[in-house]
Design an enzyme around this catalytic site. Structure first.
Site, PDB file in Angstrom:
ATOM      1  N   ASN A 180      91.674 -16.505  -7.741  1.00  0.00           N
ATOM      2  CA  ASN A 180      91.633 -15.357  -6.832  1.00  0.00           C
ATOM      3  C   ASN A 180      91.032 -15.733  -5.488  1.00  0.00           C
ATOM      4  O   ASN A 180      91.519 -15.307  -4.425  1.00  0.00           O
ATOM      5  CB  ASN A 180      90.819 -14.220  -7.455  1.00  0.00           C
ATOM      6  CG  ASN A 180      91.685 -13.255  -8.249  1.00  0.00           C
ATOM      7  OD1 ASN A 180      92.888 -13.176  -8.048  1.00  0.00           O
ATOM      8  ND2 ASN A 180      91.065 -12.529  -9.156  1.00  0.00           N
ATOM      9  N   GLU A 216      90.782 -11.126 -16.771  1.00  0.00           N
ATOM     10  CA  GLU A 216      91.769 -12.175 -17.051  1.00  0.00           C
ATOM     11  C   GLU A 216      91.820 -12.520 -18.534  1.00  0.00           C
ATOM     12  O   GLU A 216      92.375 -13.546 -18.915  1.00  0.00           O
ATOM     13  CB  GLU A 216      91.430 -13.435 -16.245  1.00  0.00           C
ATOM     14  CG  GLU A 216      90.203 -14.202 -16.691  1.00  0.00           C
ATOM     15  CD  GLU A 216      88.903 -13.697 -16.100  1.00  0.00           C
ATOM     16  OE1 GLU A 216      87.939 -14.481 -16.068  1.00  0.00           O
ATOM     17  OE2 GLU A 216      88.846 -12.528 -15.668  1.00  0.00           O
TER      18      GLU A 216
END
Length: 309
Positions: A180, A216
């Site tokens: 990210n 995640e």
């Protein structure tokens, strides 16, 4: 093609079952039982959309059957309509207090039976759709944490009757925070949806449930899957994610996005705690991470025993 609604008809008089079947069989799949004990067995096996339940039966009567249905997490949401020759208000109130949604009096009127069955099936379908939205992750379309808890509760309850195997896989994306940071949250969301799709492709059985566990992290609930097959499924997930070829220059495990997985398998026994599978699989996930990531680790354990710390 949409599945036809299924109805379980419970009556100790076969002639009554035949009459109701003739009224409903054109648009519904019909199961039947002639005793309360048989009704509970069939309901737990077939998971019908609606139960038409006679009140007066030898042995376990309709009231006791309704109470048992509503106390069983596997079938508690199945709507029950009582069919009875009893016309007094007290009997109707008793049935409604036990969780039934309606009463149909005998002798039946086909047009009334069809209308009431249709209305209650429509309401159940709407409730099911709302319930499905509540347990679905909006980004990936997988189940969410609520779905995971519900699935584990249902499957441990169901499989504990036979001692069936249950396997759970917990996985997460390696170094996802770095992904990210490097590529941005839009790319992160796209990565999550691609991993979710790969997860779905690796899981083949209709009863298997795939979950976005949080952030995640993902999970699979695999009923009646032994440890060897569960490990093979986990390896397949790992390989499918690698095959996506999503570049990840910040990963210390692979030049592409990868996952680490923990697998836990145990027989479901009376007293098994659903959360035991999550704890066991999570421990194996951390073993895989400690060993270098992009790996699968697994364990066979006893769900009624304390897990090693």
């Amino acid at each position: 093609m949409n599945k036809r609604p299924s109805i379980l008809i419970v009556d100790d008089e076969v002639s009554n079952i035949e009459i109701l079947s003739a009224v409903l069989e054109e648009d519904h799949d019909i199961y039947f039982a002639t005793s309360g004990t048989e009704a509970l067995e069939i309901a737990r096996t077939t998971l019908p959309d609606l139960i038409l339940l006679d009140v007066l039966m030898p042995g376990i009567d309709g009231y006791e059957v309704c109470a048992a249905i509503k106390a069983d997490p596997l079938i508690a949401d199945v709507p029950v309509i009582f069919t009875t020759a009893l016309g007094d208000q007290e009997a109707e109130v008793k049935g409604l207090m036990l969780g039934a949604i309606d009463y149909i009096t005998k002798p039946i009127l086909p047009i009334v039976v069809r209308a009431r069955v249709r209305n209650h099936l429509d309401m159940k379908r709407m409730r099911d759709e709302l319930a499905e939205m509540a347990v679905t992750d909006a980004l990936t379309g997988l189940g969410n944490r609520r779905r995971l808890e519900k699935s584990l509760n249902q499957e441990t309850a169901r499989l504990s009757r036979t001692g069936g195997q249950l396997s759970v896989i917990i996985l997460d994306i390696d170094f996802f925070k770095k992904f990210n940071d490097l590529y941005g949250h839009t790319a992160g969301d796209r990565c999550l949806t691609m991993v979710a799709a790969a997860l779905n492709r690796a899981v083949h059985h209709a009863s298997d449930v795939t979950i976005r566990y949080g952030g995640e992290e993902f999970a699979c609930v695999l009923p009646e899957i032994d440890h060897l097959e569960a490990m093979e499924i986990a390896l397949g997930i790992r390989d499918r994610v690698q095959a996506l070829g999503i570049p990840h220059s910040g990963s210390e495990a692979s030049p592409f996005v990868s996952v680490s997985l923990g697998v836990a398998t145990a027989p479901c026994l009376p007293g098994s705690q659903p959360e035991a599978w999550i704890k066991a699989a999570d421990k194996q996930l951390y073993v895989a991470k400690a060993a270098g990531r992009n790996l699968v680790e697994g364990i066979i354990f006893e769900a009624t025993e304390s897990l090693p710390t």
